[in-house]
Design an enzyme around this catalytic site. Sequence first.
Site, PDB file in Angstrom:
ATOM      1  N   GLU A 249       0.827  -1.206   0.000  1.00 14.10           N
ATOM      2  CA  GLU A 249       0.000   0.000   0.000  1.00 14.10           C
ATOM      3  C   GLU A 249       0.864   1.260   0.000  1.00 14.10           C
ATOM      4  O   GLU A 249       2.069   1.206   0.259  1.00 14.10           O
ATOM      5  CB  GLU A 249      -0.909   0.006   1.220  1.00 14.10           C
ATOM      6  CG  GLU A 249      -0.160   0.117   2.531  1.00 14.10           C
ATOM      7  CD  GLU A 249      -1.075   0.324   3.711  1.00 14.10           C
ATOM      8  OE1 GLU A 249      -1.490   1.464   3.930  1.00 14.10           O
ATOM      9  OE2 GLU A 249      -1.354  -0.660   4.424  1.00 14.10           O
TER      10      GLU A 249
ATOM     11  N   LYS B 154      -5.321  -2.550  13.492  1.00 12.67           N
ATOM     12  CA  LYS B 154      -4.659  -1.437  14.168  1.00 12.67           C
ATOM     13  C   LYS B 154      -5.058  -1.412  15.644  1.00 12.67           C
ATOM     14  O   LYS B 154      -6.215  -1.669  15.988  1.00 12.67           O
ATOM     15  CB  LYS B 154      -4.995  -0.122  13.465  1.00 12.67           C
ATOM     16  CG  LYS B 154      -4.374  -0.039  12.069  1.00 12.67           C
ATOM     17  CD  LYS B 154      -4.686   1.264  11.384  1.00 12.67           C
ATOM     18  CE  LYS B 154      -3.960   1.361  10.050  1.00 12.67           C
ATOM     19  NZ  LYS B 154      -4.455   0.395   9.039  1.00 12.67           N
TER      20      LYS B 154
END
Length: 303
Positions: free
Chosen positions: A21, A155
């Site tokens: 990414e 996360k």
Amino acid sequence: MRINQEVKKALDEGRAVVALESTIISHGMPYPKNVATALMVEKTVRDNGAIPATIGIIDGEVVVGMTPDEIEEFGKKAGIAKVSKRDMPIIIATKGWGATTVSTTILAAKAAGISLFVTGGIGGVHRGAETTWDVSRDLYELGSEPVTVVCAGCKAILDVDKTLEVLETQGVPVLSYKEETFANFYCRSSGKPVDYVFNEPIEAARVMSAQKDFGLKGGILISNPCPEEDALPHSYIDSIIDQAIKEADEKGVKGKDSTPFLLKRVVELTGGDSLETNIHLVINNAVLGAKIAVEYARLRKEK
């Protein structure tokens, strides 16, 4: 969409390619550490037998396999949009620059024919989502597109239980490398069970191949714990995250602004320790992801 010639050649020849990414470059850390980290992750993928393909949007064009010069420019440029699925047509139509999140990297990887993607941590269900309905698009892309994602869990600012529940509903198999539990980003373990534990990359590649052969919709999530020497203590990072969430609530930070705000505050409150851990876990994921991609490419050639 523009596919780098090296990446295209590798795909045409059935060799291992790993998607990466670009949000980590433009939104994850400051220049020049962002560029150095991106190039180190690419080198790690190469060192382990696969071809890296960093994905970003440049002047409205989805680029699969950014060059070092493009990565450098991406790292320096201000005002790059963080692009989820809903943002893609707008950024493309307006010829903007966009950093791909997990969801948009999955979409671009699938369009290019790349089967595996390495990231740091995926998005998921935010704490308090029972009232805010704040659920990352990442989970739905994982449930619908045939791309395997290697991560160190979701996360740390997110609700792990709810994230795993949505993944189950989406039919996404959750695998773990050598550990019985789902990884917890800055920490090694969330204490939450996974669907399958594997000890060698070939085992994960076989699961990927079986999913493809049966034509099952969606991808696979591979949990790879942060290296022990780089992990942060649970109690320490939890107290930091609680403080960051409290500050976000007080400032009225919501929606897509929540994650960047919280991650930035965590870095500040840990004095940069969380950023160093983030870098190490991404590189660790690149090692595993490349090895799985190599095994998967070999299995598909044997079909």
